[in-house]
Scaffold this motif. Structure first.
Motif, PDB file in Angstrom:
ATOM      1  N   GLU A 174       5.880  18.188  -8.802  1.00 16.56           N
ATOM      2  CA  GLU A 174       5.558  18.836  -7.531  1.00 16.56           C
ATOM      3  C   GLU A 174       6.840  19.216  -6.782  1.00 16.56           C
ATOM      4  O   GLU A 174       7.403  18.426  -6.030  1.00 16.56           O
ATOM      5  CB  GLU A 174       4.685  17.934  -6.656  1.00 16.56           C
ATOM      6  N   ARG A 198       0.400  25.451  -3.999  1.00 17.96           N
ATOM      7  CA  ARG A 198      -0.222  24.131  -3.917  1.00 17.96           C
ATOM      8  C   ARG A 198      -1.677  24.187  -4.378  1.00 17.96           C
ATOM      9  O   ARG A 198      -2.131  23.316  -5.132  1.00 17.96           O
ATOM     10  CB  ARG A 198      -0.131  23.586  -2.491  1.00 17.96           C
ATOM     11  N   ASP A 199      -2.418  25.221  -3.945  1.00 17.28           N
ATOM     12  CA  ASP A 199      -3.819  25.325  -4.353  1.00 17.28           C
ATOM     13  C   ASP A 199      -3.947  25.463  -5.862  1.00 17.28           C
ATOM     14  O   ASP A 199      -4.800  24.836  -6.494  1.00 17.28           O
ATOM     15  CB  ASP A 199      -4.473  26.546  -3.684  1.00 17.28           C
ATOM     16  N   TYR A 203      -1.413  22.081  -7.699  1.00 15.72           N
ATOM     17  CA  TYR A 203      -1.333  20.675  -7.327  1.00 15.72           C
ATOM     18  C   TYR A 203      -2.611  20.082  -6.745  1.00 15.72           C
ATOM     19  O   TYR A 203      -2.892  18.902  -6.982  1.00 15.72           O
ATOM     20  CB  TYR A 203      -0.180  20.474  -6.336  1.00 15.72           C
ATOM     21  N   ASP A 204      -3.369  20.843  -6.002  1.00 17.81           N
ATOM     22  CA  ASP A 204      -4.554  20.267  -5.377  1.00 17.81           C
ATOM     23  C   ASP A 204      -5.536  19.776  -6.427  1.00 17.81           C
ATOM     24  O   ASP A 204      -5.955  20.529  -7.324  1.00 17.81           O
ATOM     25  CB  ASP A 204      -5.247  21.303  -4.476  1.00 17.81           C
ATOM     26  N   GLY A 205      -5.875  18.507  -6.353  1.00 20.33           N
ATOM     27  CA  GLY A 205      -6.810  17.914  -7.300  1.00 20.33           C
ATOM     28  C   GLY A 205      -6.162  17.368  -8.552  1.00 20.33           C
ATOM     29  O   GLY A 205      -6.837  16.734  -9.368  1.00 20.33           O
ATOM     30  N   TYR A 206      -4.860  17.629  -8.732  1.00 23.42           N
ATOM     31  CA  TYR A 206      -4.142  17.135  -9.900  1.00 23.42           C
ATOM     32  C   TYR A 206      -3.212  15.986  -9.496  1.00 23.42           C
ATOM     33  O   TYR A 206      -2.852  15.842  -8.333  1.00 23.42           O
ATOM     34  CB  TYR A 206      -3.300  18.241 -10.534  1.00 23.42           C
ATOM     35  N   ARG A 207      -2.785  15.202 -10.483  1.00 26.84           N
ATOM     36  CA  ARG A 207      -1.800  14.139 -10.257  1.00 26.84           C
ATOM     37  C   ARG A 207      -0.472  14.594 -10.855  1.00 26.84           C
ATOM     38  O   ARG A 207      -0.218  14.400 -12.050  1.00 26.84           O
ATOM     39  CB  ARG A 207      -2.258  12.829 -10.899  1.00 26.84           C
ATOM     40  N   ASP A 260      -2.041  13.240 -17.165  1.00 25.99           N
ATOM     41  CA  ASP A 260      -3.157  14.152 -17.402  1.00 25.99           C
ATOM     42  C   ASP A 260      -2.729  15.464 -18.056  1.00 25.99           C
ATOM     43  O   ASP A 260      -3.543  16.384 -18.169  1.00 25.99           O
ATOM     44  CB  ASP A 260      -3.858  14.461 -16.071  1.00 25.99           C
ATOM     45  N   ARG A 299      -7.899  17.652 -14.255  1.00 25.34           N
ATOM     46  CA  ARG A 299      -8.063  16.887 -13.019  1.00 25.34           C
ATOM     47  C   ARG A 299      -8.647  15.521 -13.372  1.00 25.34           C
ATOM     48  O   ARG A 299      -9.619  15.441 -14.122  1.00 25.34           O
ATOM     49  CB  ARG A 299      -8.951  17.621 -12.022  1.00 25.34           C
ATOM     50  N   SER A 336     -12.892  11.244 -10.414  1.00 21.46           N
ATOM     51  CA  SER A 336     -12.846  10.499  -9.143  1.00 21.46           C
ATOM     52  C   SER A 336     -12.987   9.015  -9.417  1.00 21.46           C
ATOM     53  O   SER A 336     -13.777   8.603 -10.281  1.00 21.46           O
ATOM     54  CB  SER A 336     -13.982  10.962  -8.223  1.00 21.46           C
TER      55      SER A 336
END
Length: 244
Positions: A177, A190-191, A194-198, A230, A240, A243
């Protein structure tokens, strides 16, 4: 690690800034090279850090600021990804910029500093590559070519340096990141990425860099892949996580 000097390029953000911070806290004298004056001022406030405002392509300017100082560790981190799309539509200036900064600059810096390391029989050259240099990524042909060239250089350089006690390490990050994709994805970076990913964080890479540097002199980590759990090693596939 006392009495060691490390030079870090691309030190004002992302991986370079994290490495500069990590090595400063560990007691290294760090020469932090970058172009952002404000960020360099922040780095200069850290213990043992000398901030150098210079373009990584200007090797003479970088060496002049060293003022004869012996450099034990070089982390060639500066890199750019200025375009994402089919090669045929790539601006020629962007081709030149990526080759110059991602490939030519680290080679020329190593060429300038290696004679001193060989003469002193100690030194460590670390190059920040990419998984894009080891697997094809559509839309990143030039970036991938520059990083593949760096990977090939690292392998051959180790052969050249056998018996000199100078070590060479290629760092191969996956999805970390940072702001690298800012120019290609803009505010959507970012969308999209990165969002939702590690993602791996720059500080994770910095801790590994310090570990590699501080291994005994007879141990050389020639290549270090650093990916999110991942993400597949062979390419860009990343999922992703479920949860928890």
């Amino acid at each position: 690690m006392p009495d060691l000097t490390a030079l870090v390029t691309g030190a004002t953000s992302g991986i370079g800034r994290a490495i500069t911070t990590e090595l400063s806290m560990a007691g290294y004298a760090v020469v932090a090279v970058g172009r952002n004056a404000d960020h360099l001022s922040e780095l200069a406030a850290m213990s043992g850090v000398t901030a150098v405002q210079a373009d990584v392509r200007d090797i003479d300017a970088i060496q002049d600021t060293l003022d004869g100082k012996e450099v034990d560790v070089v982390v060639s981190n500066a890199g750019i990804l200025t375009t994402s799309g089919a090669f045929a539509g790539t601006d020629p200036d962007q081709i030149d910029a990526m080759i110059d900064i991602n490939l030519k600059a680290p080679l020329r810096l190593a060429h300038r500093l290696l004679p001193g390391m060989i003469a002193r029989r100690r030194g460590h050259l670390l190059f920040v590559g990419s998984i894009a240099g080891h697997a094809p990524f559509g839309g990143s042909a030039i970036y991938g070519a520059s990083k593949a060239g760096l990977a090939s250089f690292c392998e051959a350089l180790r052969c050249d340096l056998l018996g000199t006690n100078v070590r060479v390490t290629e760092l191969v990050p996956g999805r970390v990141e940072t702001s690298l994709y800012r120019d290609t994805h803009g505010s959507r970076a970012r969308d999209v990425l990165y969002d939702g990913y590690r993602a791996v964080q720059p500080e994770d890479v910095a801790r590994l860099v310090r570990t590699v540097i501080e291994l005994p002199a007879h141990v050389d980590v020639s290549r270090l892949d650093i990916l999110p759990t991942d993400q597949a090693v062979g390419g860009g596939q990343i999922v992703r996580p479920p949860s928890i």
